[in-house]
Design a protein around this motif. Structure first.
Motif, PDB file in Angstrom:
ATOM      1  N   VAL A  14       0.810  -1.228   0.000  1.00 12.65           N
ATOM      2  CA  VAL A  14       0.000   0.000   0.000  1.00 12.65           C
ATOM      3  C   VAL A  14       0.839   1.273   0.000  1.00 12.65           C
ATOM      4  N   GLY A  15       2.093   1.178   0.419  1.00 10.42           N
ATOM      5  CA  GLY A  15       2.970   2.348   0.412  1.00 10.42           C
ATOM      6  C   GLY A  15       2.827   3.202   1.654  1.00 10.42           C
ATOM      7  N   LYS A  16       3.463   4.361   1.611  1.00 10.63           N
ATOM      8  CA  LYS A  16       3.580   5.229   2.786  1.00 10.63           C
ATOM      9  C   LYS A  16       2.318   6.014   3.121  1.00 10.63           C
ATOM     10  N   GLY A  17       1.369   6.113   2.218  1.00 10.63           N
ATOM     11  CA  GLY A  17       0.189   6.934   2.467  1.00 10.63           C
ATOM     12  C   GLY A  17      -0.809   6.324   3.425  1.00 10.63           C
ATOM     13  N   ALA A  18      -0.642   5.034   3.716  1.00  8.46           N
ATOM     14  CA  ALA A  18      -1.547   4.327   4.627  1.00  8.46           C
ATOM     15  C   ALA A  18      -0.723   3.707   5.741  1.00  8.46           C
ATOM     16  N   LYS A  19      -1.411   3.380   6.824  1.00 14.76           N
ATOM     17  CA  LYS A  19      -0.735   2.739   7.951  1.00 14.76           C
ATOM     18  C   LYS A  19      -1.325   1.345   8.119  1.00 14.76           C
ATOM     19  N   VAL A  20      -0.469   0.328   8.098  1.00 10.89           N
ATOM     20  CA  VAL A  20      -0.915  -1.048   8.313  1.00 10.89           C
ATOM     21  C   VAL A  20      -0.487  -1.472   9.716  1.00 10.89           C
ATOM     22  N   LEU A  21      -1.462  -1.838  10.529  1.00 15.86           N
ATOM     23  CA  LEU A  21      -1.179  -2.318  11.877  1.00 15.86           C
ATOM     24  C   LEU A  21      -0.792  -3.799  11.827  1.00 15.86           C
ATOM     25  N   GLU A  22      -0.295  -4.289  12.954  1.00 11.76           N
ATOM     26  CA  GLU A  22       0.185  -5.677  13.012  1.00 11.76           C
ATOM     27  C   GLU A  22      -0.920  -6.702  12.770  1.00 11.76           C
ATOM     28  N   GLY A  23      -2.093  -6.495  13.300  1.00 10.43           N
ATOM     29  CA  GLY A  23      -3.191  -7.432  13.104  1.00 10.43           C
ATOM     30  C   GLY A  23      -3.172  -8.584  14.080  1.00 10.43           C
ATOM     31  N   LYS A  24      -4.089  -9.529  13.871  1.00  9.91           N
ATOM     32  CA  LYS A  24      -4.227 -10.643  14.806  1.00  9.91           C
ATOM     33  C   LYS A  24      -4.836 -11.855  14.110  1.00  9.91           C
ATOM     34  N   ARG A  25      -4.455 -13.036  14.603  1.00 10.88           N
ATOM     35  CA  ARG A  25      -5.021 -14.296  14.114  1.00 10.88           C
ATOM     36  C   ARG A  25      -6.160 -14.717  15.032  1.00 10.88           C
ATOM     37  N   PHE A  26      -7.238 -15.216  14.423  1.00 10.80           N
ATOM     38  CA  PHE A  26      -8.397 -15.688  15.169  1.00 10.80           C
ATOM     39  C   PHE A  26      -8.779 -17.093  14.740  1.00 10.80           C
ATOM     40  N   SER A  27      -9.347 -17.830  15.670  1.00 10.35           N
ATOM     41  CA  SER A  27      -9.899 -19.143  15.331  1.00 10.35           C
ATOM     42  C   SER A  27     -11.307 -18.925  14.787  1.00 10.35           C
ATOM     43  N   SER A  28     -11.830 -19.935  14.139  1.00 10.42           N
ATOM     44  CA  SER A  28     -13.176 -19.807  13.551  1.00 10.42           C
ATOM     45  C   SER A  28     -14.242 -19.622  14.618  1.00 10.42           C
ATOM     46  N   GLY A  29     -13.961 -20.052  15.847  1.00  8.21           N
ATOM     47  CA  GLY A  29     -14.946 -19.955  16.910  1.00  8.21           C
ATOM     48  C   GLY A  29     -14.887 -18.687  17.734  1.00  8.21           C
ATOM     49  N   VAL A  30     -14.141 -17.686  17.286  1.00  9.23           N
ATOM     50  CA  VAL A  30     -14.031 -16.440  18.037  1.00  9.23           C
ATOM     51  C   VAL A  30     -15.418 -15.809  18.220  1.00  9.23           C
ATOM     52  N   SER A  31     -15.632 -15.223  19.376  1.00 11.58           N
ATOM     53  CA  SER A  31     -16.935 -14.605  19.639  1.00 11.58           C
ATOM     54  C   SER A  31     -16.973 -13.168  19.129  1.00 11.58           C
ATOM     55  N   GLU A  32     -18.170 -12.699  18.892  1.00  9.24           N
ATOM     56  CA  GLU A  32     -18.351 -11.305  18.474  1.00  9.24           C
ATOM     57  C   GLU A  32     -17.844 -10.359  19.559  1.00  9.24           C
ATOM     58  N   ASP A  33     -18.061 -10.725  20.819  1.00  9.25           N
ATOM     59  CA  ASP A  33     -17.612  -9.902  21.938  1.00  9.25           C
ATOM     60  C   ASP A  33     -16.080  -9.787  21.958  1.00  9.25           C
ATOM     61  N   GLU A  34     -15.392 -10.899  21.720  1.00  5.77           N
ATOM     62  CA  GLU A  34     -13.924 -10.872  21.681  1.00  5.77           C
ATOM     63  C   GLU A  34     -13.426  -9.984  20.535  1.00  5.77           C
ATOM     64  N   LEU A  35     -14.084 -10.081  19.391  1.00  8.41           N
ATOM     65  CA  LEU A  35     -13.712  -9.237  18.246  1.00  8.41           C
ATOM     66  C   LEU A  35     -13.951  -7.762  18.544  1.00  8.41           C
ATOM     67  N   LYS A  36     -15.053  -7.468  19.228  1.00 10.74           N
ATOM     68  CA  LYS A  36     -15.353  -6.085  19.586  1.00 10.74           C
ATOM     69  C   LYS A  36     -14.295  -5.522  20.528  1.00 10.74           C
ATOM     70  N   LYS A  37     -13.925  -6.301  21.531  1.00  8.14           N
ATOM     71  CA  LYS A  37     -12.893  -5.853  22.477  1.00  8.14           C
ATOM     72  C   LYS A  37     -11.571  -5.626  21.760  1.00  8.14           C
ATOM     73  N   TRP A  38     -11.205  -6.522  20.845  1.00  8.79           N
ATOM     74  CA  TRP A  38      -9.971  -6.365  20.089  1.00  8.79           C
ATOM     75  C   TRP A  38     -10.016  -5.070  19.259  1.00  8.79           C
ATOM     76  N   ALA A  39     -11.101  -4.860  18.536  1.00 12.39           N
ATOM     77  CA  ALA A  39     -11.228  -3.674  17.678  1.00 12.39           C
ATOM     78  C   ALA A  39     -11.156  -2.395  18.508  1.00 12.39           C
ATOM     79  N   GLN A  40     -11.782  -2.389  19.675  1.00 13.27           N
ATOM     80  CA  GLN A  40     -11.756  -1.208  20.538  1.00 13.27           C
ATOM     81  C   GLN A  40     -10.367  -0.941  21.117  1.00 13.27           C
ATOM     82  N   SER A  41      -9.533  -1.970  21.179  1.00 18.60           N
ATOM     83  CA  SER A  41      -8.190  -1.819  21.753  1.00 18.60           C
ATOM     84  C   SER A  41      -7.192  -1.221  20.766  1.00 18.60           C
ATOM     85  N   LEU A  42      -7.572  -1.103  19.519  1.00 23.09           N
ATOM     86  CA  LEU A  42      -6.633  -0.613  18.489  1.00 23.09           C
ATOM     87  C   LEU A  42      -6.376   0.872  18.604  1.00 23.09           C
TER      88      LEU A  42
END
Length: 159
Positions: free
Chosen positions: A131-159
């Protein structure tokens, strides 16, 4: 923060996580599709001549997208979550095709990956180079298929 969730799912696993994430962050979502869909034979990582193996061995490979007109509406989003299965410790080449099809200037890209056992590897670094320098790519995270919506919400809010 306006978010958008986009994803490529070869087997349906990433799609499930992406849909939960879109619900969790109250965002629209978009499925990245290759012009030529992957077959089971294409995805056989044990076969060095399979389509996915050949693509991953060529970092310049850019499979054609099904939507050639940049159909994902990312304009209003500040944060774009990009989901995919990990292939050879990085994003599949179709993700690079997607990243090159859009202008991510001023946006934050957050990878989220699915995998039975592989980690996220060099995904963030490699995606940043695409993508180049104009955007910022964060490290990200791996999830299992059984991840809960609540866990995803907490992760997204922590960014």
């Amino acid at each position: 923060m306006n978010s958008f969730v986009t994803y490529f799912s070869a087997s349906g696993t990433t799609a499930k996580v992406a849909k939960k994430l879109a619900q969790a962050v109250n965002a629209d979502s978009y499925e990245i599709k290759p012009k030529v869909p992957y077959t089971q034979a294409d995805l056989d990582w044990r076969d060095k001549s399979s389509r996915s193996s050949v693509e991953m061995n060529d970092e310049a490979c850019r499979p054609d997208l099904a939507d050639n007109d940049a159909a994902a509406d990312i304009a209003a989003a500040d944060v774009i979550f990009v989901g995919f299965p990990v292939w050879w410790y990085r994003e599949p080449s179709i993700i690079d095709s997607f990243l090159e099809a859009y202008d991510f200037k001023g946006k934050t890209i957050v990878p989220f990956v699915t995998s039975g056992s592989s980690g996220i590897g060099s995904t963030g670094v490699h995606m940043q180079s695409v993508v180049g320098k104009g955007a910022k790519v964060l490290e990200g995270k791996r999830f299992s298929s059984g991840v809960s919506e609540d866990e995803l919400k907490k992760w997204a809010q922590s960014l």
